[in-house]
Motif scaffolding. Structure first.
Motif, mmCIF file in Angstrom:
data_model
loop_
_atom_site.group_PDB
_atom_site.id
_atom_site.type_symbol
_atom_site.label_atom_id
_atom_site.label_comp_id
_atom_site.label_asym_id
_atom_site.label_seq_id
_atom_site.Cartn_x
_atom_site.Cartn_y
_atom_site.Cartn_z
ATOM 1 N N GLU A 82 0.835 -1.200 0.000
ATOM 2 C CA GLU A 82 0.000 0.000 0.000
ATOM 3 C C GLU A 82 0.869 1.249 0.000
ATOM 4 O O GLU A 82 2.028 1.191 0.392
ATOM 5 N N CYS A 83 0.297 2.365 -0.456
ATOM 6 C CA CYS A 83 1.077 3.593 -0.643
ATOM 7 C C CYS A 83 0.895 4.633 0.452
ATOM 8 O O CYS A 83 1.647 5.594 0.497
ATOM 9 N N THR A 84 -0.090 4.492 1.299
ATOM 10 C CA THR A 84 -0.343 5.514 2.307
ATOM 11 C C THR A 84 0.794 5.565 3.326
ATOM 12 O O THR A 84 1.456 4.566 3.563
ATOM 13 N N TRP A 86 0.588 5.924 6.620
ATOM 14 C CA TRP A 86 0.245 5.225 7.862
ATOM 15 C C TRP A 86 -0.580 3.983 7.555
ATOM 16 O O TRP A 86 -1.431 3.999 6.672
ATOM 17 N N THR A 88 -3.528 1.710 7.701
ATOM 18 C CA THR A 88 -4.923 2.098 7.855
ATOM 19 C C THR A 88 -5.444 1.789 9.245
ATOM 20 O O THR A 88 -5.275 0.685 9.755
ATOM 21 N N THR A 113 3.704 2.591 6.978
ATOM 22 C CA THR A 113 3.617 1.456 6.053
ATOM 23 C C THR A 113 5.002 1.116 5.524
ATOM 24 O O THR A 113 5.939 1.900 5.605
ATOM 25 N N TRP A 116 6.658 3.560 2.929
ATOM 26 C CA TRP A 116 7.394 4.723 3.408
ATOM 27 C C TRP A 116 8.694 4.307 4.087
ATOM 28 O O TRP A 116 9.668 5.059 4.070
#
Length: 164
Positions: A82-84, A86, A88, A113, A116
């Motif tokens: 995933e790219c976010t 934090w 989820t 995540t 990052w």
């Protein structure tokens, strides 16, 4: 008497500004690193996010052995989902209330995540311009392309476009 020096383990590394053994590639082998504009210590990243990344066990134990570009790409394809910034559901802007939550260690900081964490690892590897371009045009994983574009973020991208 109150002790005011609580440095130990992960916290000591954070306070000293270390990156848990994550090191740059050998420039004599791969070439000149891509120029990064802005702060070399914070990588133009939110300080809370960067500190949480540096304190995370995955960043401290799984990423330091990665020394080459090929291993970094393979690990990113395998691990990033995933790219976010934090994970989820782990980061909120409100503070916990009741029963002295802050002193019990109940926080709302969130967990970063792997995307990052790999971005910070990418910054510490000091990739070349050719390596950044290979990320952007990669067909192996959309997450590799996102990493490439995050490196040439708006601040970096503006300078990059002026150079050409």
């Amino acid at each position: 008497m109150v002790k005011n020096n609580y440095k130990s383990g992960r916290v000591a590394t954070l306070m000293e500004g270390g990156f848990a053994g994550n090191e740059a590639q050998d420039p004599t082998v791969v070439g000149e690193p891509y120029p990064i504009y802005g702060s070399a210590t914070t990588m133009n990243m939110n300080e809370l996010l960067l500190n949480n990344i540096r304190a995370d066990m995955y960043f401290r134990e799984e990423l330091p052995p990665i020394k080459t570009w090929e291993v970094f790409i393979t690990k990113t394809i395998k691990e990033v989902k995933e790219c976010t910034p934090w994970v989820t559901g782990t980061h909120t802007v409100t503070t916990k209330k009741g029963m002295c939550s802050g002193t019990r260690g109940v926080g709302t900081q969130g967990r970063p995540t792997r995307m990052w964490m790999h971005l910070v690892k990418l910054f510490t590897l000091k990739p070349t311009e050719r390596q950044i371009e290979s990320l952007i045009v990669s067909k192996q994983s959309p997450f590799l392309r996102v990493l490439g574009f995050l490196v040439i973020s708006p601040k970096n991208g503006e300078k990059h476009m002026q150079r050409q």
